[in-house]
Write a protein that holds these residues in place. Structure first.
Motif, short mmCIF file in Angstrom:
data_model
loop_
_atom_site.label_atom_id
_atom_site.label_comp_id
_atom_site.label_asym_id
_atom_site.label_seq_id
_atom_site.Cartn_x
_atom_site.Cartn_y
_atom_site.Cartn_z
N THR A 119 -19.37 21.01 30.49
CA THR A 119 -18.47 19.94 30.94
C THR A 119 -18.45 18.80 29.93
O THR A 119 -17.40 18.28 29.57
CB THR A 119 -18.93 19.41 32.31
N LYS B 229 -23.77 24.41 32.76
CA LYS B 229 -22.51 23.93 33.33
C LYS B 229 -22.27 22.48 32.91
O LYS B 229 -21.17 22.11 32.51
CB LYS B 229 -22.60 24.05 34.86
N TRP C 270 -15.28 17.69 27.72
CA TRP C 270 -14.78 16.31 27.78
C TRP C 270 -14.66 15.74 26.36
O TRP C 270 -13.71 15.06 26.01
CB TRP C 270 -15.74 15.50 28.64
N ASP D 175 -13.24 21.68 37.73
CA ASP D 175 -12.70 21.12 36.49
C ASP D 175 -12.83 19.61 36.50
O ASP D 175 -11.86 18.89 36.74
CB ASP D 175 -11.21 21.54 36.38
#
Lengths: 453, 453
Positions: free
Chosen positions: B388, B384, B392, B101
C-alpha cells in the motif's frame, strides 16, 4: 512359480502392450486368473508395426520389475545395449561425452520395443492361468460392477464379460481412463506439446558395425529442436527428430530438408544417407507428444489404470516404460501387504503412485528443455561437475537428480525434493560466500583506515 | 443502437447464463442474427433456482463490459452493494478491516446472480435480431461445419440447425467444449479441489437492516477452511462455508454442527440462528469446486467457447464472472479490428485469452490459501502495508496484484509478471540491506581493532 492366494481373482487386463503383458505375468504369478484383451492383432504374427518408437531406454525401475518375473537377464544382459553416456554432437561436428554416472558407472539400456513386447507376451502365455485375446476392442464398461463389452474386430460381434478387477493398461488414449474421467471429482489433464517427433534411421555399416560410438545415447541439441539416436542390436540406430510442428511443415521440399540437415546435423547426414533421409522423411509425418495426468488411478475396489493409461509422459526422461513397469512391481507389493484385499490395495496404489507419476510427467516435460538446450550451456556443465564431485564425496547424501531417477527406486517425489534441497544449499552457499568475501574486504579496508566508521 | 456490418452472421449461442446473455447483446449490437439456446427453462419464469451461488462480486473487468451494452449504471449504481474492504472475523469475535484499495478507494460490488441474469436476458431480448430458445439441450455438434442437434426437453423432439458461428457459453460442464476436447492436439485439464462449499444465510434484522457492517466482504479465515458473507439488497447476507468434504461429512449431527460453529464462528452463530443454521445445513449438501483450463478456445472459423466453458475457476479471486464478461468485450474488440473476419477473429481470441485465463485460474486457486490462511499471518499484513505504501508512493509503477486484477483491465499475465518483479525487488532489497548491515558491523569492529584482518 505360482504363489497361490487363499482366493484367486478373475482379472481382466485391457491392453497387451509392454505394461499389460508384464502385469499379466505378475497376476499370474500370484495365482489369479488373468484374461488379457488387446485391441490390435497379435504383434508376434505381424510383419511390421508403425507409429510407435522402435527402441526404449531401460533403467533401474524397469529392471527391478523384470527381475521379479525372471526376465531381467534375457532382456538386459542378452539383448540390451548399454549406454554409458550422452554423446553431444555440435554443429561443428565436435563430440562431447557426458557420463551418466561417473561415480557408480551405471548404464541405461537400449532395448527394442517389439522384442520386449514379444518376450513379455510369450512369458505371460506360459502361465496356465493366463489367456490372451487379440482384436478385442473395449466398447464400454461398468467399472463399479466389473462388467465389460468387447467388440471382436474380426467377427464384428459384441460380447459381454465380467471380472473382479479390471486393469486398464490400454495406453495414452485409454478407454478405461476415458470412462473413469466421467466420474464425479475426477481430476484429469491432457497436454500436447507444440513439438512433434519423427523416426529416421542410421543403418549399420557395410561390415555390420555401428556407424557411431555404440555405447552412447547420441544427442544433437539445437535449442528449439533436437535429434537423438539410440543403438539397435543389428548395428543400426533409431534416430528421432523432435521439433516444432511448424519446423516440420517448413521442410516441404527435399532441397529444404537437406539444407536444414546439412546445416544443423552435418555429421549425421552422411550416416543417414541423403536419399534415404529424404525418402524416410517424406513417407512419414511428425507424430504428436502427449502428457496425461489424472487422479485417482482406481475406482472403488473393482478397477485400476496403470502405465501410459494412468500417466503418459513425453519421452525426454526415458521413464515412460520404466514407470509403467514399476507400477506393476508396486501393485504386486501392495497385493502382498494387503493380502489381495482389493478394497485396500487399489486406494493404496493411487496413494502411492498418483503424486509420483505427476512428478515424473513434469520432469519429463522439463527435461526436453534440458536436452535440447541446457546441455549446450556452460552453467549446466559446471553444475553437472559440481554434482558429480559432491556425489563422489557424499554418495549417500548428495545423489544427483538424474541418478536417483534412473539408477535408484527412490520415489520420484523424493528425487525432486532432494533436488530442491540441493539447489537451496548451493544458493545459500553462494550467498554466504559472497557476503563473507564482501565483509572481509570491508574489514581489511577499514582496519587499514582506508575506509572509516 | 445497432451497428450494421457489411454482412451479418448467423450466430448460435449455447447457454443463456450470465455470459451467454451478455454475448447475445454484443453480437446483436453488431447487427448479427443471434439465436440463444438455453438448456434450462427461462429463469425469469421460475420461482427458485438451486445449486448456484446467490451473489457475486463485480469489479472493473465486468463493469467495462456492461458499460459497453449500457447496463453498468443499472447493475452497479442502482443495484450493486459496494464492498470497500475485507472484514476479518477472529475466533475471539475480533474484527479487522483490510481496505481493498486504500489509495484510490475502489470497491467491488455484490450483485445478485439471478437479478443480473434477468436483466441481461431482458436486454438481449430487446434487440430485434436476437431470439431466445429455452429447454433446448445441445445433443451433438459438428463444430467445423456449424451444425447442431438440439433436444427439446419439453417435447422430446430433436431438431437440427446450423450457424456461421457456434459460441459455447454453456458453463463449466460445457457440451461444446466436450466436443472440442476430442480434437487432435487439444489441451485440457479439469481439477476438483478437495474442498466443497455450502451456502447459508444471515437474514436481515427485524427492522430490515444489515446484521453486520454492510460495505464489507466478511471473512472468517480458519486455516483449513473458511466462511465468507456477501451483502444482499434485502439486508440479508449470503454466507458460504468452504471446507474439506471430510469436514462436512464429520458434521453429521445437529450437536456436532453447532459445537463446530460455536467454536469456529462464535459471532456468526446468533446471526445465522441455531435452528435456521441446522435446517439449512442438513437440507443442503456441499457442492464441488472445479477448475477448467483448455487451449485453444476456437475451432477453425466456426466455433468458440467463452466464460466458464473456456475457463471455469474456483471462486476465490472473485473473477469468474468478470473474466467471462471481459471475454465478451475482448471478442467484440477483435470483431472490430478484424472486421468480422471469423478466420482472423477466432484465433486472435484464443491467442488473447487462453494464457490469461490460465493465469487467473491459477491465481484463484492460490487465493484460497491466502483467504483462508495467510490473512491470519503477520507477514501477510506487513506485506500488504508495504504494498500500500509503495503504491501510494509510485501509483503508476507499483500496482499491487489484487488492485491490478480487480480495478484495472491489465491482462492477467501482466498482473502476475508485475507481482514477480515486485517480489524480486523486495527480496533483493532485503538481501542488500542485510549484507550492508553485516559489512558495516564488521567494519566498525575492525576499525576499533576488536577484530583484526
Amino acid at each position: 512359480m505360482t504363489t497361490a492366494e487363499s482366493s484367486s481373482l478373475k482379472v481382466a487386463i485391457i491392453g497387451g502392450g509392454l505394461v499389460g503383458a508384464l502385469e499379466a505375468c505378475f497376476f499370474a504369478k500370484r495365482g489369479h486368473n488373468v484374461r488379457l484383451y488387446e485391441y490390435r492383432e497379435d504383434i508376434r504374427l505381424v510383419e511390421e508395426i508403425r507409429g510407435r518408437s522402435i527402441n526404449l531406454a531401460l533403467s533401474a525401475r524397469g529392471r527391478a520389475a523384470l527381475r521379479e518375473v525372471g526376465l531381467e537377464d534375457l532382456l538386459v544382459k542378452d539383448h540390451g545395449i548399454p549406454m554409458r553416456a550422452r554423446m553431444i554432437h555440435g554443429k561443428d561436428c565436435s563430440l562431447t561425452e557426458i557420463l551418466y554416472d561417473p561415480v557408480n558407472k551405471n548404464c541405461i539400456y537400449s532395448v527394442n520395443r517389439r522384442y520386449l513386447n514379444e518376450v513379455l507376451l510369450n512369458a505371460a502365455e506360459k502361465y496356465p492361468n493366463v489367456r490372451l485375446y487379440f482384436n478385442k476392442k473395449l466398447v464400454s464398461a461398468d467399472l463399479e460392477r466389473g462388467k465389460m463389452t468387447f467388440l471382436d474386430r474380426k467377427t464384428s460381434e459384441e460380447e459381454e464379460t465380467s471380472a473382479d478387477l479390471i486393469v486398464g493398461a490400454d495406453g495414452a488414449f485409454s478407454t478405461v481412463r476415458r470412462i473413469m474421467t466421467k466420474r464425479p471429482l475426477y481430476n484429469f489433464s491432457q497436454t500436447y506439446i507444440e513439438h512433434g517427433y519423427m523416426e529416421l534411421c542410421i543403418p549399420a555399416k557395410d561390415d555390420g558395425k555401428f556407424a557411431m560410438a555404440k555405447n552412447n545415447l547420441h544427442i544433437w541439441p539445437r535449442g528449439e529442436f533436437m535429434m537423438i539416436a539410440l543403438p539397435n542390436q543389428d548395428g543400426s540406430y533409431t534416430v528421432t527428430l523432435f521439433a516444432p510442428f511448424e519446423t516440420f511443415n517448413s521442410l516441404n521440399t527435399a532441397r529444404k530438408l537437406l539444407d536444414f540437415f546439412r546445416e544443423q546435423f552435418p555429421d549425421a547426414v552422411p550416416l543417414l544417407g541423403e536419399d534415404k533421409l529424404t525418402e524416410d522423411f517424406f513417407s512419414n509425418k511428425p507424430l504428436p507428444l502427449i502428457s496425461i495426468k489424472c487422479r485417482p488411478f482406481h475406482v472403488q475396489s473393482s478397477a485400476l489404470i496403470i502405465g501410459d493409461a494412468a500417466h503418459a509422459m513425453v519421452p525426454f526422461y526415458g521413464q515412460g516404460m520404466n514407470t509403467g513397469f514399476e507400477d506393476c512391481l508396486i501393485l504386486d507389493r501392495l497385493f502382498e501387504t494387503h493380502r489381495s484385499d482389493l478394497s485396500k490395495v487399489l486406494p493404496a496404489f493411487s496413494e502411492a503412485r498418483c503424486t509420483d507419476s505427476h512428478v515424473i510427467c513434469d520432469l519429463a516435460m522439463y527435461n526436453y528443455i534440458e536436452m535440447r538446450d541446457l546441455v549446450n550451456k556452460k552453467s549446466f556443465i559446471v553444475r553437472k561437475h559440481l554434482d558429480t564431485f559432491l556425489y563422489w564425496l557424499l554418495p549417500n547424501t548428495w545423489v544427483p537428480l538424474y541418478n536417483s531417477v534412473h539408477f535408484s527406486r527412490i520415489p520420484f517425489h523424493k528425487c525432486t525434493a532432494n533436488r530442491s534441497w540441493q539447489e537451496k544449499i548451493i544458493r545459500r552457499g553462494a550467498y554466504f560466500l559472497i557476503t563473507i568475501i564482501f565483509a572481509v574486504l570491508v574489514g581489511i579496508l577499514s582496519g587499514q583506515r582506508i575506509i572509516k566508521f
